[in-house]
Design an enzyme around this catalytic site. Structure first.
Site, PDB file in Angstrom:
ATOM      1  N   ALA A  49      72.256  48.542 -38.502  1.00  0.00           N
ATOM      2  CA  ALA A  49      73.177  49.657 -38.696  1.00  0.00           C
ATOM      3  C   ALA A  49      72.965  50.270 -40.074  1.00  0.00           C
ATOM      4  CB  ALA A  49      74.617  49.182 -38.545  1.00  0.00           C
ATOM      5  N   GLY A  88      71.895  45.461 -35.618  1.00  0.00           N
ATOM      6  CA  GLY A  88      72.043  46.356 -34.473  1.00  0.00           C
ATOM      7  C   GLY A  88      70.750  46.572 -33.716  1.00  0.00           C
ATOM      8  N   GLU A 103      70.543  43.729 -31.395  1.00  0.00           N
ATOM      9  CA  GLU A 103      71.545  43.943 -30.349  1.00  0.00           C
ATOM     10  C   GLU A 103      71.095  45.014 -29.354  1.00  0.00           C
ATOM     11  OE1 GLU A 103      75.767  42.904 -32.394  1.00  0.00           O
ATOM     12  OE2 GLU A 103      74.542  44.352 -33.476  1.00  0.00           O
ATOM     13  N   GLU A 146      73.985  39.476 -40.122  1.00  0.00           N
ATOM     14  CA  GLU A 146      75.279  40.003 -40.565  1.00  0.00           C
ATOM     15  C   GLU A 146      76.063  39.035 -41.447  1.00  0.00           C
ATOM     16  OE1 GLU A 146      74.329  42.431 -36.889  1.00  0.00           O
ATOM     17  OE2 GLU A 146      74.011  40.387 -37.587  1.00  0.00           O
TER      18      GLU A 146
END
Length: 264
Positions: free
Chosen positions: A67, A115, A118, A138
């Site tokens: 992200a 992300g 993911e 994270e």
């Protein structure tokens, strides 16, 4: 044909749609990327010319390196609802990808972190280049995955291994990802997209209704008991026998010829 989208480029070649995230330097999931990806995936679902979807990143460094961390300060200390809604916003395009009625392939051409990991997890199949690093770091920022990682990774590699990867924040190499079942195929650097296209073209020759119903059976049955999962399978097995493609496929087998599927 390549679209004019600013951060997500898309082209369709004989039923294989390729979505390339083009957001230098590391293809981070900015608001613009998330919103464009959401819109494009909605179009992919309804486009009869698309039978398989490939997701990749531009350049040689990163698939998607996570992200946009620079946006995170705006989410801090604003109440639980703000961050919760941001999580749902990030999850949305990945849910669309996961639930797409067409097979999806991640061509991981570099870093797939946070992300990016993911995003790859939301695809049906993952092809990684040998130099790729894949992980969910994270925890090193004092938080945890919020775009599906805590749910999809354990389902793919098992709870224990998933916890190890998320608790330590350490990425794994492409070869280790292959060993633990995180990716399906490892290829030399620069060849992920080519391999993904070859695989997508092969898949796209088969019946799209059969592929879609099979994907539904797998998705809906994966969290059920075996007994309930078998009932889900039987339900969609009944549906596939009502399609034109099954008539063609069975007839072609009996007549010893190659089938010509309508994909309808």
């Amino acid at each position: 044909m390549v679209s004019a989208d600013q951060v997500v480029r898309v082209w369709n070649n004989e039923g294989v749609a390729t979505l390339e995230i083009d957001h230098p330097p590391v293809n981070s999931l900015s608001a613009e990327v998330v919103n464009e990806l959401t819109g494009l995936l909605q179009k992919m679902e309804d486009d009869p010319q698309v039978r398989t979807v490939i997701i990749t990143g531009s350049g040689e460094k990163a698939f998607v390196a996570g992200a946009n961390i620079k946006e995170f300060p705006d989410w801090i200390g604003k109440g639980e609802e703000v961050a919760e809604e941001k999580s749902k916003w990030l999850q949305h395009p990945f849910d669309l990808l996961d639930q797409l009625s067409k097979p999806t392939i991640a061509a991981i051409n570099g870093l797939a972190l946070g992300g990016g990991c993911e995003l790859a997890l939301a695809c049906d199949l993952r092809i990684a280049e040998e130099h790729a690093q894949i992980g969910l770091p994270e925890i090193t920022l004092g938080l945890f995955p919020g775009a599906g990682g805590t749910q999809r990774l354990p389902r793919l590699v098992g709870e224990g291994k998933a916890k190890e990867l998320m608790f330590t924040g350490e990425p794994v190499s492409a070869r280790e990802a292959l060993r633990i079942g995180l990716v399906n195929i490892v290829v030399p650097q620069g060849e992920a997209l080519k391999k993904a296209q070859e695989l997508a073209e092969k898949i796209s020759r088969y019946s799209l209704p059969a592929l879609s119903l099979m994907k539904k059976a797998i998705t809906e049955g994966r969290n059920e008991s075996l007994e309930r999962g078998l009932a889900v399978e039987a339900k969609y097995f009944g549906k596939v026998f009502q399609t034109e493609d099954v008539k063609e496929g069975v007839s072609a087998f009996i007549e010893k010829r190659r089938p010509t599927f309508t994909h309808q």
